[in-house]
Scaffold this motif. Sequence first.
Motif, PDB file in Angstrom:
ATOM      1  N   LEU A 216       0.868  -1.189   0.000  1.00 16.99           N
ATOM      2  CA  LEU A 216       0.000   0.000   0.000  1.00 16.99           C
ATOM      3  C   LEU A 216       0.898   1.232   0.000  1.00 16.99           C
ATOM      4  CD1 LEU A 216      -2.766  -0.858   2.633  1.00 16.99           C
ATOM      5  CD2 LEU A 216      -2.965  -0.847   0.144  1.00 16.99           C
ATOM      6  N   SER A 217       0.840   1.995  -1.055  1.00 20.02           N
ATOM      7  CA  SER A 217       1.724   3.160  -1.140  1.00 20.02           C
ATOM      8  C   SER A 217       1.321   4.248  -0.142  1.00 20.02           C
ATOM      9  CB  SER A 217       1.757   3.713  -2.562  1.00 20.02           C
ATOM     10  OG  SER A 217       0.466   4.089  -2.968  1.00 20.02           O
ATOM     11  N   ASN A 218       0.110   4.201   0.374  1.00 21.62           N
ATOM     12  CA  ASN A 218      -0.338   5.173   1.374  1.00 21.62           C
ATOM     13  C   ASN A 218      -0.567   4.510   2.739  1.00 21.62           C
ATOM     14  OD1 ASN A 218      -2.624   3.786   0.489  1.00 21.62           O
ATOM     15  ND2 ASN A 218      -3.944   5.597   0.550  1.00 21.62           N
ATOM     16  N   HIS A 219       0.224   3.501   3.049  1.00 22.29           N
ATOM     17  CA  HIS A 219       0.092   2.766   4.312  1.00 22.29           C
ATOM     18  C   HIS A 219       0.130   3.707   5.519  1.00 22.29           C
ATOM     19  CE1 HIS A 219       0.744  -0.416   7.315  1.00 22.29           C
ATOM     20  NE2 HIS A 219       1.592   0.447   7.842  1.00 22.29           N
ATOM     21  N   ASP A 220       1.112   4.607   5.572  1.00 19.80           N
ATOM     22  CA  ASP A 220       1.256   5.484   6.729  1.00 19.80           C
ATOM     23  C   ASP A 220       0.039   6.401   6.897  1.00 19.80           C
ATOM     24  OD1 ASP A 220       3.704   4.308   7.301  1.00 19.80           O
ATOM     25  OD2 ASP A 220       4.857   5.861   6.267  1.00 19.80           O
ATOM     26  N   ALA A 221      -0.497   6.905   5.806  1.00 19.01           N
ATOM     27  CA  ALA A 221      -1.689   7.759   5.879  1.00 19.01           C
ATOM     28  C   ALA A 221      -2.893   6.954   6.375  1.00 19.01           C
ATOM     29  CB  ALA A 221      -1.985   8.374   4.514  1.00 19.01           C
ATOM     30  N   LEU A 222      -3.002   5.705   5.959  1.00 23.34           N
ATOM     31  CA  LEU A 222      -4.083   4.837   6.410  1.00 23.34           C
ATOM     32  C   LEU A 222      -3.994   4.600   7.914  1.00 23.34           C
ATOM     33  CD1 LEU A 222      -6.469   2.906   5.907  1.00 23.34           C
ATOM     34  CD2 LEU A 222      -4.782   1.147   5.338  1.00 23.34           C
ATOM     35  N   VAL A 223      -2.814   4.264   8.400  1.00 23.21           N
ATOM     36  CA  VAL A 223      -2.621   4.040   9.833  1.00 23.21           C
ATOM     37  C   VAL A 223      -2.946   5.306  10.613  1.00 23.21           C
ATOM     38  CG1 VAL A 223      -0.892   3.553  11.626  1.00 23.21           C
ATOM     39  CG2 VAL A 223      -0.995   2.130   9.556  1.00 23.21           C
ATOM     40  N   ALA A 224      -2.464   6.453  10.151  1.00 20.72           N
ATOM     41  CA  ALA A 224      -2.726   7.725  10.838  1.00 20.72           C
ATOM     42  C   ALA A 224      -4.225   8.023  10.894  1.00 20.72           C
ATOM     43  CB  ALA A 224      -1.976   8.862  10.140  1.00 20.72           C
ATOM     44  N   ALA A 225      -4.942   7.754   9.828  1.00 20.14           N
ATOM     45  CA  ALA A 225      -6.388   8.006   9.810  1.00 20.14           C
ATOM     46  C   ALA A 225      -7.122   7.097  10.791  1.00 20.14           C
ATOM     47  CB  ALA A 225      -6.935   7.822   8.394  1.00 20.14           C
ATOM     48  N   LEU A 226      -6.711   5.838  10.880  1.00 19.79           N
ATOM     49  CA  LEU A 226      -7.353   4.910  11.823  1.00 19.79           C
ATOM     50  C   LEU A 226      -7.044   5.290  13.270  1.00 19.79           C
ATOM     51  CD1 LEU A 226      -6.738   1.633   9.817  1.00 19.79           C
ATOM     52  CD2 LEU A 226      -8.983   2.611  10.375  1.00 19.79           C
ATOM     53  N   VAL A 227      -5.819   5.694  13.543  1.00 15.09           N
ATOM     54  CA  VAL A 227      -5.460   6.170  14.885  1.00 15.09           C
ATOM     55  C   VAL A 227      -6.274   7.418  15.204  1.00 15.09           C
ATOM     56  CG1 VAL A 227      -3.602   7.200  16.274  1.00 15.09           C
ATOM     57  CG2 VAL A 227      -3.166   5.132  14.929  1.00 15.09           C
ATOM     58  N   GLY A 228      -6.386   8.323  14.244  1.00 15.47           N
ATOM     59  CA  GLY A 228      -7.172   9.545  14.417  1.00 15.47           C
ATOM     60  C   GLY A 228      -8.644   9.281  14.668  1.00 15.47           C
ATOM     61  N   ALA A 229      -9.129   8.156  14.178  1.00 14.33           N
ATOM     62  CA  ALA A 229     -10.537   7.774  14.392  1.00 14.33           C
ATOM     63  C   ALA A 229     -10.726   7.075  15.735  1.00 14.33           C
ATOM     64  CB  ALA A 229     -11.014   6.879  13.249  1.00 14.33           C
ATOM     65  N   GLY A 230      -9.651   6.911  16.504  1.00 10.79           N
ATOM     66  CA  GLY A 230      -9.766   6.368  17.851  1.00 10.79           C
ATOM     67  C   GLY A 230      -9.459   4.894  18.009  1.00 10.79           C
TER      68      GLY A 230
END
Length: 159
Positions: free
Chosen positions: A30-44
């Motif tokens: 996933l070329s946007n793996h880090d953005a995906l993880v950050a969004a999930l963390v941001g969602a709690g």
Amino acid sequence: LALRAALRAAAPTAAKPRVVVVRRAATRALSNHDALVAALVGAGFDVGVYDDDRPLPQREILALFATARAVVAPHGAGLANIVVAPRRAIVVEIRDARHSRCFQYLAEALGLQWEGLASVAAPAADFMAAPLVAPVAAVVRLVVRAANATLDAVVSKKI
């Protein structure tokens, strides 16, 4: 089923719902793996990453998946670990339409909810190796909805 229960019992309890995100190092990363993880963390969510380039002992891998409310992964062998995921967990597979549906069939046979989301990357000739791009907002919406549905079911049983 006994293995699922034993792994969940041995794992520390997370204060937040756990989401496991699979990181592939070579093919179908996933070329946007880090953005995906950050969004999930941001969602709690408590996000655990299974990185196929940094292997863990098998027991630790299985314990990670056994405590997941959701698993998010690009199409690939890392999804085989859903065999220990709790019933009613959601599996979100980022895929090219030409990938096999084998993990969909596995998830459904295990009583898991499966959602296949198309990579937002331009289609590649070598679809088995090309990087994928997760539709981050759609992934977060699915995981939040699944987590809320599970919470509602638990509350309903207690009332």
